[in-house]
Structure formats: C-alpha cells, structure tokens
Design an enzyme around this catalytic site. Structure first.
Site, mmCIF file in Angstrom:
data_model
loop_
_atom_site.group_PDB
_atom_site.id
_atom_site.type_symbol
_atom_site.label_atom_id
_atom_site.label_comp_id
_atom_site.label_asym_id
_atom_site.label_seq_id
_atom_site.Cartn_x
_atom_site.Cartn_y
_atom_site.Cartn_z
ATOM 1 C CE LYS A 205 -6.081 1.763 7.652
ATOM 2 N NZ LYS A 205 -5.133 2.525 6.813
ATOM 3 C CD GLU B 152 -2.426 1.295 2.774
ATOM 4 O OE1 GLU B 152 -2.690 0.239 3.379
ATOM 5 O OE2 GLU B 152 -2.685 2.422 3.236
ATOM 6 N NE ARG C 41 -0.568 8.369 5.203
ATOM 7 C CZ ARG C 41 -0.501 7.595 6.259
ATOM 8 N NH1 ARG C 41 0.475 7.774 7.132
ATOM 9 N NH2 ARG C 41 -1.379 6.643 6.454
HETATM 10 C C1 3PG Z 1 -0.962 4.657 8.853
HETATM 11 O O1 3PG Z 1 -2.012 5.091 8.455
HETATM 12 O O2 3PG Z 1 0.073 5.323 8.957
HETATM 13 C C2 3PG Z 1 -0.975 3.236 9.139
HETATM 14 O O3 3PG Z 1 -2.006 2.969 9.970
HETATM 15 C C3 3PG Z 1 0.301 2.713 9.656
HETATM 16 O O4 3PG Z 1 0.357 2.869 11.018
HETATM 17 P P1 3PG Z 1 1.687 2.476 11.748
HETATM 18 O O5 3PG Z 1 2.718 3.495 11.333
HETATM 19 O O6 3PG Z 1 1.347 2.546 13.211
HETATM 20 O O7 3PG Z 1 2.073 1.083 11.297
#
Ligand code: 3PG
Length: 216
Positions: A136, A48, A52
C-alpha cells in the site's frame, strides 16, 4: 504454515479484483451487510473494514458470513493482535498504514495475507527484503502522489502498489496510468452520511463509477 509466496499471490489476486478497494469506517455493524451487498452489486468485491470503530470486527464477521461475492479484509492493522482477531472474524486480507518489526513478525506467523503500507523508497526496500512485493502506498497524495509513485517504477520494479489516501474519482486516473499500480484505495465509496442514511442505492452508484475507473 502458509508461505509468504502464497500470501503474496493471494493479496495480489485481491488487488486485481477491481480498480478500487473501499476503505470503510463503520459505526453500526447493522450497516455492514447491506453496504457490502451494494458494493458487490456495483462491481466492487474487495472491501477493507478498518479497525477504527468498535463495530469493525462484527462488521467483518457479518460480511464474511452473509455477503456472497464479497472478499472482506481488515484495515488499520497496527499489530499482531489485530491480525489474529480479524482472521478469527473471517477477514481474507489485512492492510496496515505502515509497518513495525512486531507486526511483520506476527504477519510471518499468520495465514492472513498482509498488504503493508510504505511511503518512502527505503520502506519499500525493507518490505521487498521481507518478501513483500504487493504494497500500500500511504498516504498517497500527501506523500507525493502519482509523481512520487511513478518515480519508483524504474528503480523498484518488483513492487506493485495500492495507493491510498487522498484519492478520488478526480485523481485516480493519474495513478492507473502508472505501471506499478494494481488498484487504488479510498473512503469515498462509503461516505458516513450515506451509511447513516442507509442510502445503499447511493453506495452502489459510487461503486459502479469506481468499477469503471480503470481503462476508461
Ligand atoms: C485511510 O486510511 O483513511 C485511507 O487512506 C483512506 O483515505 P481517504 O479517506 O483519503 O480515501
């Protein structure tokens, strides 16, 4: 038009490819191909790439075109425009932190299968009503962790989850022990320092450990 049932089967198949879906924040699109090759070599094919950073769509495009065995998806999808752009770039699945009416309407019209986020029983019920059974659970640990997700298994039996947010090698097993978990998501496989240093052997090693998590 691709039916909801077809899209649900597609997203379910992605969730069953490996125990972990890495959540990637990529600053440099040139890192995408070697990073994805390292993940695939370590046994983690579904990736994924989150929307961002400005590099995200180029990264998706490069992985889709060049990395054999990778199934690239788009994360941090907040609206219909994100779905369209990611589908054009070659994403095979989409992930959102939560849902909005606009996103759900756009997802109905898109061929790209959506894995939507939910953090409460009411949100899960809403999504089941819209035809989603693959969800999710986000943000997994802050929202209540394996205890909360386990409490949903009996009253919300059709829902199957990819808990994400605060998951690591240390707590992943608590989630895999639950009957309603197909995989987990997390950013720990692709840490910023390893991407920046081009430490692809290190990423492959983290992927290898993640691929061995379930059932051990
Ligand atoms: C996110 O949206 O950044 C994900 O949920 C990943 O979370 P994490 O950095 O705690 O694995």
């Amino acid at each position: 038009m691709t039916t909801m049932e077809t899209k649900q089967n597609q997203v379910g198949a992605v969730m069953r490819l490996a125990p972990v879906i890495p959540v990637v924040i990529i600053e440099d699109a040139a890192h995408a191909v070697p990073m994805a090759r390292a993940l695939v070599a370590g046994g983690i094919p579904a990736i994924e790439v989150t929307l961002r950073t400005p590099a995200a769509l180029d990264a998706i495009r490069a992985i889709a075109a060049e990395v054999e065995g990778a199934v690239v998806g788009v994360g941090t999808v907040l609206g219909g425009k994100d779905l369209d752009a990611a589908a054009r770039a070659g994403a095979r699945f989409a992930v959102s932190p939560g849902v909005s009416p606009g996103l759900l309407d756009a997802a109905d019209d898109s061929a790209l299968p959506l894995l939507p986020g939910a953090a409460t029983a009411s949100e899960v019920m809403h999504l089941l009503e819209r035809g989603y059974r693959h969800l999710k659970f986000f943000p997994a640990v802050p929202a209540g962790g394996a205890k909360l997700l386990g409490a949903w298994a009996s009253p919300l039996p059709p829902a199957r989850f990819c808990p994400t947010g605060g998951i690591s090698v240390g707590n992943a097993k608590d989630f895999f022990a639950l009957p309603n978990v197909l995989c987990v998501g997390g950013s720990w496989l692709t840490p910023a320092d390893k991407l920046k240093a081009g430490d692809w052997a290190g990423v492959e090693q983290l992927a290898r450990e993640a691929a061995a998590l379930r059932g051990g």
